[in-house]
Design an enzyme around this catalytic site. Sequence first.
Site: not given
Length: 487
Positions: A184, A260, A294, A391
């Site tokens: 997906k 992750e 990331c 982030e």
Amino acid sequence: MPDATIDKVLGSVPRQLFIGGTWRPAAGGRTLAVENPATGEVIAEVADGSADDARSALDAAVAAQPGWAATPPRDRGEILRRAYQLLTERTNDLALLMTLEMGKPVAESAAEITYAAEFFRWFAEEAVRIEGRFSVNPAGKGRLVVLRQPVGPCLLITPWNFPMAMGTRKIGPAVAAGCTMVLKPAQQTPLSSLALAELLTDAGLPPGVLNVVTTSNAGETTGPLLSDSRLRKLSFTGSTAVGQSLAAKAADQLLRISMELGGNAPFLVFGDADVDAAVSGAVIAKLRNGGEACTAANRFYVHNSVAAQFTEQLVARFADMPVGPGTDPATKIGPLIDGRQLQKVSELVEDALKKGARCLIGGAPSGGPGYFYPPTVLVDVAPDARLLREEIFGPVAPIVTFEDEEDAVAQANDTEFGLVSYLFTSSLERALRVSEALETGMVGLNQGLVSNPAAPFGGVKHSGYGREGGHEGINEYVEVKYLAVNL
Ligand code: NAP
């Protein structure tokens, strides 16, 4: 970039769901629009899958599982090797496709295709090295045999920031280990995954081994799979918040899970560092993928003695990074993925400025159409500025100075995230001491890039668990079985 080239590349990509080796429309014929973030224009409509479609995809994966697990490892490896070759041969078209749906400059998309292909090459080699062991029972009589067998059907969920590599980093080891899959992809970037499914078919992957469901409603579409006892594993790459909720749902079936998740990477420059090298590392760690990684350096901690030199050089390098559409060869920084991300980056910078930060370059959106934000350097950033905690996912570098090592390490570790840290020093002792003290799954030592298909990628704390790539990567897709042998 000539329109004819763009039309040809877009026209060649499948738009439907890929289930059991055939392309089919979503139930009810629904479609979802894919936007070019450089223009805000719709470039394609792809199938908008539902929970029923996802169930059909799992049906196909379950049906294919026994035959695939029994396929010789060498054959599985050869398919991956062919897929590596095809990805390499098709780099130009696939790079353009990625740029059109994700925004990054074509040269960076091409670099991602190379990186993505290397996962196939690596796991082609690993497919024939999934070893067990045989030992004598310490008591003397009997033997211990340890096998590693495929986990079974997996659900793979990937983000938009690396549309090809995040897929191959999961598909490579799953194929090598003998697992079947439902993939997906993110709704912003489905085209790369659809092209990848076609490529793997061309490489000889049998029907049902990889199934792709694109959807605008991730939760409702994939949710039922998590409570279906035929699914054996979830591998997720994305934000920590979504990862946490999926891990909780996956607990019902006690699924094997790889996570992750997000990062908040500290980048430490010590007084004994080679400043030129640290600046070059900082440009890569911050501006690769426009900061939408990331692994992106999120906070810069620079020793007082080199702070002025580092900052001056970083600003000069940021000034030399043209912002524009990724299809323009002069562009170094493409658009952010969407309006929401542009808004978030803008808010984080405004918050830091309100709390006393000074902006040396950039600092406000570049203007549309498209979602552009320029490379930005902030100094005198207050400890409570949100961008030191959250982030950023954009080309913004907040610089904080420090005096002693212990304080720098404490600040670096003062976050719930733990994916990667970067550290620049010329002292071997300090390099090892600080690397061991940093609470992250990966450390870039005198380099601003850690991603490597031959190495175990992954985090600790709220950055997740499990490792992708390296010898460790295959472990996520195998179960250990022990045979107690009575002789
Ligand atoms: P996201 O919003 O968590 O989405 C990631 C994927 O999860 C997408 O495919 C998304 O589908 C899907 N998703 C969202 N809600 C879901 C739900 N309720 N059930 C099932 N699937 C769901 O993250 P993102 O904004 O795309 O990606 C950026 C994040 O990924 C950042 O935090 C970044 O650090 C992280 N990331 C981590 C790594 C790593 O290796 N550690 C690598 C790359 C990115 P939709 O697209 O339909 O929402």
